[in-house]
Design an enzyme around this catalytic site. Structure first.
Site, mmCIF file in Angstrom:
data_model
loop_
_atom_site.group_PDB
_atom_site.id
_atom_site.type_symbol
_atom_site.label_atom_id
_atom_site.label_comp_id
_atom_site.label_asym_id
_atom_site.label_seq_id
_atom_site.Cartn_x
_atom_site.Cartn_y
_atom_site.Cartn_z
ATOM 1 N N THR A 10 0.883 -1.257 -0.013
ATOM 2 C CA THR A 10 -0.049 -0.178 -0.037
ATOM 3 C C THR A 10 0.868 1.270 0.053
ATOM 4 O O THR A 10 1.779 1.340 0.623
ATOM 5 C CB THR A 10 -0.723 -0.064 1.030
ATOM 6 O OG1 THR A 10 -1.795 -1.066 1.414
ATOM 7 C CG2 THR A 10 -1.793 1.250 1.340
ATOM 8 N N PHE A 27 1.214 4.845 0.922
ATOM 9 C CA PHE A 27 1.022 5.782 1.882
ATOM 10 C C PHE A 27 1.336 7.306 1.674
ATOM 11 O O PHE A 27 2.715 7.427 0.978
ATOM 12 C CB PHE A 27 1.285 5.516 3.273
ATOM 13 C CG PHE A 27 0.555 4.541 4.008
ATOM 14 C CD1 PHE A 27 -0.548 4.644 4.918
ATOM 15 C CD2 PHE A 27 0.988 2.988 3.699
ATOM 16 C CE1 PHE A 27 -1.273 3.555 5.405
ATOM 17 C CE2 PHE A 27 0.171 2.085 4.229
ATOM 18 C CZ PHE A 27 -0.867 2.443 5.084
#
Length: 180
Positions: A170, A172
């Site tokens: 992911t 960020f």
């Protein structure tokens, strides 16, 4: 210095804070919008939000919120995400009838979960779901969350690396107020 993230200890946002801003105190917020509000109000120096997952795609709610703020994004960092199936101690895999987690986490494990044939349910956050499973006393419910969440909430890892792709990550973003 403080950094806001959505969720609670053991969430991947918490992990991102510890990894990317280790000298800052993580501050848990219940919603993505509250992370932005904390930075804008000066309650925290930074905010960390997930913008895209390599398996599940963009985090649309975060993208909408970012489009509505003038806070600058000062950094983008990919975080490898290792999704594990956790349950209360003593729970066996054959006892599990339901798996709960954040919708993006469920998408990261979609093929694996379909092959398992177990009912899934969305939750507000992986760590919040882990805490709820730990407190519920229900051995038929498991959660998709981090190894840190297992440790923090006293859960057992039933199955490691449930995510569909080994490169699951992911990205960020780090938000700051002007001049930070």
């Amino acid at each position: 210095m403080r950094v806001a993230y959505q969720g609670q200890p053991g969430a991947f946002g918490h992990e991102a804070c510890l990894r990317f801003l280790p000298e800052h105190e993580p501050v848990a917020k219940p919603a993505f919008g509250e992370v932005i509000d904390a930075v804008a109000a000066g309650e925290t120096d930074f905010g960390v939000l997930p913008v895209e997952n390599s398996c599940a795609g963009p985090v649309e709610e975060v993208r909408r919120l970012l489009a509505g703020t003038d806070l600058p994004i000062v950094a983008m960092h990919p975080l490898p995400v290792r999704m594990h199936l956790l349950a209360r101690e003593g729970t066996r895999m054959e006892d599990v009838r339901r798996i709960v987690s954040h919708p993006i986490a469920l998408l990261q494990c979609k093929e694996t979960l379909q092959a398992m044939g177990i009912e899934v349910e969305a939750a507000s956050n992986t760590a919040a779901a882990a805490k709820a499973v730990a407190e519920a006393g229900d051995g038929s419910t498991a959660v998709l969350a981090s190894e840190a969440a297992a440790s923090i909430y006293g859960l057992t890892i039933l199955r490691r690396n449930v995510h569909d792709r080994p490169d699951n990550a992911t990205t960020f973003c780090v938000l700051a107020r002007e001049g930070q």
